[in-house]
Scaffold this active site. Structure first.
Site, PDB file in Angstrom:
ATOM      1  N   LYS A  69     -24.462  -3.732 -10.740  1.00  0.00           N
ATOM      2  CA  LYS A  69     -24.932  -3.029  -9.707  1.00  0.00           C
ATOM      3  C   LYS A  69     -23.857  -2.559  -9.702  1.00  0.00           C
ATOM      4  CE  LYS A  69     -25.150  -6.231  -6.237  1.00  0.00           C
ATOM      5  NZ  LYS A  69     -25.015  -7.495  -6.617  1.00  0.00           N
ATOM      6  N   ASP A 116     -24.015 -10.278  -9.311  1.00  0.00           N
ATOM      7  CA  ASP A 116     -23.305 -10.134 -10.303  1.00  0.00           C
ATOM      8  C   ASP A 116     -24.437  -9.570 -12.032  1.00  0.00           C
ATOM      9  OD1 ASP A 116     -20.944 -11.349  -9.011  1.00  0.00           O
ATOM     10  OD2 ASP A 116     -21.699 -13.339 -10.353  1.00  0.00           O
ATOM     11  N   GLN A 164     -24.151  -9.270  -3.907  1.00  0.00           N
ATOM     12  CA  GLN A 164     -25.072 -10.449  -4.494  1.00  0.00           C
ATOM     13  C   GLN A 164     -25.826 -10.002  -4.897  1.00  0.00           C
ATOM     14  OE1 GLN A 164     -23.281 -10.240   0.235  1.00  0.00           O
ATOM     15  NE2 GLN A 164     -20.779 -10.741  -1.821  1.00  0.00           N
ATOM     16  N   GLY A 189     -17.721  -8.858  -5.235  1.00  0.00           N
ATOM     17  CA  GLY A 189     -16.543  -7.779  -6.479  1.00  0.00           C
ATOM     18  C   GLY A 189     -17.585  -7.420  -7.650  1.00  0.00           C
ATOM     19  N   HIS A 190     -17.574  -5.746  -7.263  1.00  0.00           N
ATOM     20  CA  HIS A 190     -18.359  -4.805  -8.196  1.00  0.00           C
ATOM     21  C   HIS A 190     -16.883  -4.119  -9.995  1.00  0.00           C
ATOM     22  CE1 HIS A 190     -21.836  -3.967  -4.910  1.00  0.00           C
ATOM     23  NE2 HIS A 190     -21.946  -5.229  -5.564  1.00  0.00           N
TER      24      HIS A 190
HETATM   25  P1  IMP Z   1     -19.583 -16.995   0.187  1.00  0.00           P
HETATM   26  O1  IMP Z   1     -20.345 -15.561   0.238  1.00  0.00           O
HETATM   27  O2  IMP Z   1     -17.577 -16.332  -0.185  1.00  0.00           O
HETATM   28  O3  IMP Z   1     -19.406 -17.640   1.092  1.00  0.00           O
HETATM   29  O4  IMP Z   1     -20.580 -17.702  -0.880  1.00  0.00           O
HETATM   30  C1  IMP Z   1     -21.384 -18.294  -0.770  1.00  0.00           C
HETATM   31  C2  IMP Z   1     -22.533 -18.486  -2.361  1.00  0.00           C
HETATM   32  O5  IMP Z   1     -22.191 -17.149  -2.620  1.00  0.00           O
HETATM   33  C3  IMP Z   1     -21.080 -19.243  -3.157  1.00  0.00           C
HETATM   34  O6  IMP Z   1     -22.086 -19.620  -4.404  1.00  0.00           O
HETATM   35  C4  IMP Z   1     -20.174 -17.933  -4.098  1.00  0.00           C
HETATM   36  O7  IMP Z   1     -20.319 -18.227  -5.328  1.00  0.00           O
HETATM   37  C5  IMP Z   1     -21.939 -16.704  -3.638  1.00  0.00           C
HETATM   38  N1  IMP Z   1     -21.559 -15.754  -4.206  1.00  0.00           N
HETATM   39  C6  IMP Z   1     -20.778 -14.814  -3.333  1.00  0.00           C
HETATM   40  N2  IMP Z   1     -20.634 -13.238  -3.735  1.00  0.00           N
HETATM   41  C7  IMP Z   1     -20.832 -13.324  -4.483  1.00  0.00           C
HETATM   42  C8  IMP Z   1     -21.482 -12.168  -5.582  1.00  0.00           C
HETATM   43  O8  IMP Z   1     -20.699 -10.708  -5.362  1.00  0.00           O
HETATM   44  N3  IMP Z   1     -21.146 -12.347  -6.678  1.00  0.00           N
HETATM   45  C9  IMP Z   1     -21.590 -13.219  -6.852  1.00  0.00           C
HETATM   46  N4  IMP Z   1     -22.011 -14.471  -6.363  1.00  0.00           N
HETATM   47  C10 IMP Z   1     -21.609 -14.119  -4.972  1.00  0.00           C
END
Ligand code: IMP
Length: 427
Positions: free
Chosen positions: A16, A13, A224, A40-41
């Site tokens: 990017k 977040d 991420q 989520g961009h």
């Molecule tokens: P997962 O990727 O859904 O398995 O989540 C694992 C961890 O990564 C959790 O803490 C999510 O909140 C975090 N996470 C996954 N995708 C994002 C993103 O795009 N932005 C911020 N945190 C993320």
């Protein structure tokens, strides 16, 4: 022209999407190489907000090729929904989007297990996005996954699904007391998705290597961030892929030397969604101020993000791990109006200063941040188009961060729109 990579250098977040979208203008190809619909961009173009989960951010630029590489896990239903939304808005996409046949599918049972797992009291709660990411990557490592090449071949799909679903249903009903999924229902939906996506599926590694050999300018778009990387982040509070520069080569099928210029994107403060250590976290009015000012609510889940000051040890760790050539510092405008701006300049553990960012998560959970306060500025920054137009206190803040992280800035973002950007050199 060499390739460029844009990587989140914190916990995701970092903004990017806007940066990739901005410099995608100069690219021929934009590539996603890891993660899935957990990303989520948000990109704002001419006042209109676009949220992507799976589509590379380059899709908004006519004529650019967009590639979803083998390292991504693909929820086909979500991908088709995004394609439909874009094409519904009058943009042509199907002829400039390619999807790796070697990318693994996120199946309905992955999403079910992800949500059920997070809902149980047993084990560690990660605070996932519930998009089935961990279970899909687990099947990939377990060598039982369904790849896009299987999805588009009815017989292969039937056989792979049959081999998986019995076991998954036993896990869903036995371990989590959930509801079993119906084979025919899952099969028919997946077959239809495969039919629609088939024209896009190809060997994207081969494609990218040929494009690079022809001198095409490729952008690798991270999802991420470094501190959520499966191997190098704050395990187990991480995502399930290599969400940094280290994941590009494996996730796109290109040699490491092809990665080119590496930009690390950092917010001027820090946020994190989900559970896990966050040394610079604030729990006071300043956190609320950052959350409201920066609209810090998840693009994928809508969850309020945890907020804290910029964290130098974490940023330096990310920069050293990835070897960033330049920093992109985003959301500087959110700090306008704060009397003092905190920066975590170091950590202490049991009263002893730490030289390094502790990658052993239980140690990281115990560190005490050392916070320096810098003078704030009142002026709004959104109209600034050069470093010299920034208030002196803001310039000093940026200089201080870059000096401490050890990497110069290349781009500063001072507002959500494309135009609210300060670029040091030609990108
Ligand atoms: P997962 O990727 O859904 O398995 O989540 C694992 C961890 O990564 C959790 O803490 C999510 O909140 C975090 N996470 C996954 N995708 C994002 C993103 O795009 N932005 C911020 N945190 C993320």
């Amino acid at each position: 022209m060499p390739a460029t990579s844009v990587i989140g250098a914190q916990w995701g977040d970092e903004g990017k999407g806007k940066i990739i979208d901005l410099i995608a203008d100069k690219a021929d190809v934009v590539v996603r190489f890891q993660g899935g619909a957990n990303a989520g961009h948000t990109v704002i173009v001419e006042g209109r907000k676009h949220v992507f989960h799976l589509l590379p951010s380059g899709v908004l630029h006519a004529g650019k090729l967009n590639v979803i590489g083998n390292g991504v896990v693909i929820d086909s239903e979500q991908l088709l929904a995004e394609i439909d939304e874009f094409e519904g808005g009058g943009l042509r996409l199907m002829d400039r989007l390619k999807v790796s046949g070697a990318a693994h599918c996120v199946m309905p049972y992955h999403k079910a297990i992800d949500r059920l797992q997070e809902g149980t009291k047993a084990g560690v709660r990660i605070g996932t996005t519930g998009r089935g990411i961990g279970p899909a990557y687990a099947d990939k490592a377990y060598r039982s996954g369904i790849r896009m090449w299987d999805l588009i071949d009815e017989e292969r799909l039937r056989a792979r699904l049959r081999a998986n679903l019995d076991v998954k249903n036993r896990v869903i009903t036995g371990a989590y007391d959930g509801e079993a999924l119906d084979f025919e229902e899952v099969f028919q939906a997946a077959r239809e998705q495969g039919r629609r996506l088939a024209p896009l599926v190809t060997d994207t590694g081969h494609l990218l290597r040929s494009l690079l050999a022809r001198g095409q300018h490729v952008f690798f778009e991270g999802a991420q961030g470094v501190l959520l990387d499966l191997d190098h982040g704050t395990y187990p509070f991480v995502t399930s892929s290599n969400s940094d520069t280290l994941g590009i080569s494996a996730g796109a099928g290109v040699p490491p030397a092809a990665i080119g210029r590496q930009l690390g994107v950092m917010k001027a403060y820090c946020t994190r969604v989900g559970d896990g250590p966050f040394p610079s976290e604030l729990n006071d009015a300043a956190a609320e101020r950052l959350r409201e000012g920066g609209s810090e609510f998840g693009a994928t889940t809508g969850r309020p993000r945890r907020c804290g000051w910029f964290d130098v040890p974490a940023a330096r760790y990310a920069a050293q791990l990835c070897g960033f050539d330049g920093l992109v510092i985003t959301k500087l405008d959110v700090l306008s109006g704060l009397r003092h701006i905190g920066v975590v300049v170091g950590y202490e553990l049991d009263g002893v200063p730490l030289e390094e960012f502790p990658v052993d998560t239980p140690r990281l959970e115990r560190v005490k941040p050392v916070v320096d306060l810098f003078p704030g500025w009142k002026e709004k920054l959104t109209g600034a188009r050069s470093f010299d137009e920034l208030p002196p206190a803001c310039q000093a803040f940026v200089d201080e961060i870059c000096a401490r992280v050890g990497v110069p800035w290349e781009i500063l973002s001072v507002g959500p729109g494309r135009e609210s950007t300060i670029v040091r050199s030609a990108t």
